[in-house]
Design an enzyme around this catalytic site. Structure first.
Site, PDB file in Angstrom:
ATOM      1  N   ILE A   1       0.815  -1.217   0.000  1.00 56.47           N
ATOM      2  CA  ILE A   1       0.000   0.000   0.000  1.00 56.47           C
ATOM      3  C   ILE A   1       0.847   1.264   0.000  1.00 56.47           C
ATOM      4  O   ILE A   1       0.322   2.363  -0.140  1.00 56.47           O
ATOM      5  CB  ILE A   1      -0.973   0.040   1.200  1.00 56.47           C
ATOM      6  CG1 ILE A   1      -0.193   0.016   2.522  1.00 56.47           C
ATOM      7  CG2 ILE A   1      -1.992  -1.071   1.118  1.00 56.47           C
ATOM      8  CD1 ILE A   1      -1.058   0.301   3.737  1.00 56.47           C
ATOM      9  N   GLY A   2       2.156   1.119   0.170  1.00 60.38           N
ATOM     10  CA  GLY A   2       2.976   2.327   0.192  1.00 60.38           C
ATOM     11  C   GLY A   2       4.451   2.035   0.115  1.00 60.38           C
ATOM     12  O   GLY A   2       4.918   0.960   0.498  1.00 60.38           O
ATOM     13  N   GLN A   3       5.178   3.000  -0.407  1.00 55.72           N
ATOM     14  CA  GLN A   3       6.632   2.905  -0.507  1.00 55.72           C
ATOM     15  C   GLN A   3       7.203   4.221  -0.025  1.00 55.72           C
ATOM     16  O   GLN A   3       6.864   5.275  -0.545  1.00 55.72           O
ATOM     17  CB  GLN A   3       7.055   2.651  -1.959  1.00 55.72           C
ATOM     18  CG  GLN A   3       8.556   2.604  -2.181  1.00 55.72           C
ATOM     19  CD  GLN A   3       9.147   1.268  -1.764  1.00 55.72           C
ATOM     20  OE1 GLN A   3       8.620   0.221  -2.091  1.00 55.72           O
ATOM     21  NE2 GLN A   3      10.238   1.312  -1.018  1.00 55.72           N
ATOM     22  N   GLY A   4       8.044   4.180   0.994  1.00 54.27           N
ATOM     23  CA  GLY A   4       8.645   5.396   1.525  1.00 54.27           C
ATOM     24  C   GLY A   4      10.148   5.299   1.534  1.00 54.27           C
ATOM     25  O   GLY A   4      10.734   4.292   1.120  1.00 54.27           O
ATOM     26  N   ALA A   5      10.779   6.364   2.014  1.00 56.87           N
ATOM     27  CA  ALA A   5      12.237   6.401   2.063  1.00 56.87           C
ATOM     28  C   ALA A   5      12.791   5.333   2.988  1.00 56.87           C
ATOM     29  O   ALA A   5      13.888   4.820   2.775  1.00 56.87           O
ATOM     30  CB  ALA A   5      12.693   7.787   2.522  1.00 56.87           C
TER      31      ALA A   5
ATOM     32  N   LYS B   1       5.242  -2.755   8.235  1.00 56.32           N
ATOM     33  CA  LYS B   1       6.269  -1.901   7.652  1.00 56.32           C
ATOM     34  C   LYS B   1       7.559  -2.696   7.587  1.00 56.32           C
ATOM     35  O   LYS B   1       8.061  -3.162   8.609  1.00 56.32           O
ATOM     36  CB  LYS B   1       6.463  -0.635   8.485  1.00 56.32           C
ATOM     37  CG  LYS B   1       7.410   0.369   7.841  1.00 56.32           C
ATOM     38  CD  LYS B   1       7.397   1.688   8.602  1.00 56.32           C
ATOM     39  CE  LYS B   1       8.235   2.728   7.878  1.00 56.32           C
ATOM     40  NZ  LYS B   1       8.207   4.031   8.562  1.00 56.32           N
TER      41      LYS B   1
ATOM     42  N   ASP C   1       4.057  16.030  18.236  1.00 51.82           N
ATOM     43  CA  ASP C   1       3.814  16.238  16.801  1.00 51.82           C
ATOM     44  C   ASP C   1       2.340  16.002  16.475  1.00 51.82           C
ATOM     45  O   ASP C   1       2.001  15.292  15.531  1.00 51.82           O
ATOM     46  CB  ASP C   1       4.712  15.314  15.977  1.00 51.82           C
ATOM     47  CG  ASP C   1       4.893  15.813  14.535  1.00 51.82           C
ATOM     48  OD1 ASP C   1       4.633  17.011  14.287  1.00 51.82           O
ATOM     49  OD2 ASP C   1       5.284  15.020  13.669  1.00 51.82           O
TER      50      ASP C   1
ATOM     51  N   THR D   1       8.940  -0.288   2.888  1.00 55.41           N
ATOM     52  CA  THR D   1       7.690  -0.561   2.190  1.00 55.41           C
ATOM     53  C   THR D   1       6.623  -0.959   3.197  1.00 55.41           C
ATOM     54  O   THR D   1       6.913  -1.631   4.179  1.00 55.41           O
ATOM     55  CB  THR D   1       7.885  -1.700   1.170  1.00 55.41           C
ATOM     56  OG1 THR D   1       9.012  -1.379   0.336  1.00 55.41           O
ATOM     57  CG2 THR D   1       6.663  -1.878   0.294  1.00 55.41           C
TER      58      THR D   1
END
Length: 544
Positions: free
Chosen positions: A275-279, A298, A388, A282
């Site tokens: 569902i996603g790819q980040g720095a 993750k 945050d 995955t």
């Protein structure tokens, strides 16, 4: 007889949508000027060195450079030296003197006017100091708050600021520190990721600060010949503190092996869907074979993690802090060179999608605020500050459930340190006491919640379209931000906002106190959020 007419008549009206999406970069023609996050991050010169060190850690047979390393003489780092920087402000000319070139360049492009600089030169220096400490680098933030069983891996920065006419100093400031970055002017801080579908898929992140230790004080400078009033003066005195030893890659791997679960997660989970790819890795959804629960996994390549030691803190603390209003950690595994972290999954996406695409009424806003306050009351009672809070870090279930996530900037307060002073978080949501580098406590989260409530009203936080440095100046000097149309809000909602956005920390409400506020009594059922979530998902899909 057909029921089609009845079906159409009974169908609830579509949720109110914003005329134009306030999502930065979501098809906006101004995205190029506002979406600072689209700018490429600077390369990390230390990345290759760190990778090489990590390869040696996980491949014991690789001894290519060991002989050379042994031949090098060991030279200790210098200690107990001081570097003094004198920054003055001439009230007649309205100019700073002795300002580092890097700061001068930042100030020149900040849109902070000369009159604003003259009005409050100390605030200008405060935000320059802060902004410089928020350098953008290719680092991942982790759930790095500590608990009693976890070692504190954060180095400490000390900052003291006092005005010319004052004698007391502001309490010490502690900052996270990396060891290999002298720093160039940082790129502009991204207001928010270009498009936040879910924090699970978010790849644009605010890193932990990377700055040398500073000890800052102020003292008068010599007045000009024709000026009878000495100009405001600021003397910056920098003292390098000794750094805590960092864990070696071997130690990190050994510690991780002692923490993670044993076994093959591919046998425990099935139906993997990317569902996603980040720095940093995955993200997949998967199904727990035993329970049928949908989870988010993750998968992080450890070689690509710049602060691997913080992962240990993340796992240790996440499993200690479980709550219905927090996206909970479930499990973790080491699979080859990857760390798999299993988390609760919420399919509704982030609150950002809802606030930027739809219009929420007060009952819906009250429901979200109540759920967030319940999460904060739990964290604060366990001596944890989130640091945050913003819509990007609130995840929603399709049933309307509201959960706080992304604890990368969390801090644990120990009895010896009842207030923190680390400069982390996202600037537009920050409390003034953070921006002005004062010691702070859990109520910084309450301020950020108030800013997030403004997000839910207006679609974005105050000052989002300002230059980030000027936004910091406005937060530091303006106090409670003004609403665009305060007359449209009920009296109890305005009072709730005032309690959250009180400049005086002592008067600002705590999570426990605000849970009793009359505004929360008008909260609608969480299921009332479901149509907004569905509408936001449809709108963001169309924006792609």
């Amino acid at each position: 007889m057909s029921n089609n007419g009845l079906d159409i008549q009974d169908k609830p009206p579509a949720p109110p949508m914003r005329n134009t999406s306030t999502m930065i970069g979501a098809g906006s023609k101004d995205a190029g000027t506002l979406n600072h996050g689209s700018k490429p991050l600077p390369p990390n010169p230390e990345e290759k060195k760190k990778k090489d060190r990590f390869y040696r850690a996980i491949l014991p047979g690789d001894k290519t450079n060991k002989k050379k390393e042994k031949e090098r003489p060991e030279i200790s780092l210098p200690s107990d030296f001081e570097h003094t920087i004198h920054v003055g402000f001439d009230a007649v000319t309205g100019e700073f003197t002795g300002m580092p070139e890097q700061w001068a360049r930042l100030l020149q492009t900040s849109n902070i006017t000369k009159s604003e600089q003259k009005k409050n030169p100390q605030a200008v220096l405060d935000v320059l100091e802060f902004y410089n400490s928020k350098k953008t680098s290719n680092s991942q933030k982790y759930m790095s708050f500590t608990d009693k069983s976890a070692e504190d891996y954060n180095s400490s920065n000390t900052l003291n600021v006092k005005a010319v006419s004052e004698t007391p100093a502001v309490p010490p400031v502690s900052e996270d520190e990396d060891d290999d970055d002298d720093g160039t002017p940082p790129p502009v801080i991204a207001p928010r990721p270009e498009h936040t579908k879910s924090v699970y898929t978010r790849s644009v992140i605010e890193p932990l600060p990377i700055t040398p230790t500073r000890d800052v004080a102020t003292s008068p400078i010599s007045p000009t010949e024709n000026n009878t009033t000495p100009p405001d003066a600021l003397t910056r005195n920098t003292e390098k503190q000794k750094k805590k030893p960092k864990m070696s890659d071997e130690e990190i791997l050994e510690k991780l092996r002692s923490i993670v679960s044993v076994g093959d997660p591919k046998k425990k989970y099935t139906r993997f869907e990317k569902i996603g790819q980040g720095a940093s890795g995955t993200v997949y959804t998967a199904m727990d074979v035993a329970t049928g629960q949908e989870v988010a996994i993750k998968q992080m390549n450890l070689q690509q993690q710049p602060k691997k030691e913080l992962i240990i803190n993340e796992i240790l603390v996440m499993r200690e802090n479980k709550n219905p209003n927090i996206v909970n950690y479930l499990d973790s595994y080491l699979v080859g060179d990857e760390l798999w972290v299993v988390m609760e999954y919420l399919a509704g996406g982030s609150l950002t999608d809802v606030v930027t695409e739809t219009c929420m009424d007060e009952g819906q806003i009250a429901a979200v605020c109540r759920e967030c306050l319940q999460a904060l009351e739990f964290l604060h009672s366990n001596q944890v500050i989130h640091r945050d809070i913003k819509s990007d870090n609130i995840l929603l279930g399709m049933d309307g459930s509201v959960k706080l996530t992304d604890f990368g900037f969390c801090a644990q307060i120990t009895p010896e340190q009842s207030k923190r002073s680390t400069m982390v978080g996202t600037p537009y949501w920050m409390a003034p006491e953070v921006v002005t580098r004062k010691a702070y406590g859990p109520k910084v989260d309450i301020w950020s919640l108030g800013i997030m409530a403004i997000e839910m009203i207006e679609g974005e936080p105050p000052y989002l379209n300002e230059n980030p440095l000027r936004a910091l100046y406005l937060i530091a000097t303006n106090g409670t931000p003004e609403l665009q149309n305060p007359e449209k809000l009920s009296a109890i909602f305005r009072d709730f906002l005032n309690r959250c956005l009180e400049m005086d920390v002592e008067k600002r409400g705590s999570a426990k106190e605000l849970l009793q506020h009359q505004f929360l009594k008008i909260a609608k059922p969480l299921s009332s959020l479901t149509p907004l979530i569905a509408a936001a998902k449809e709108a963001t899909k169309n924006n792609h």
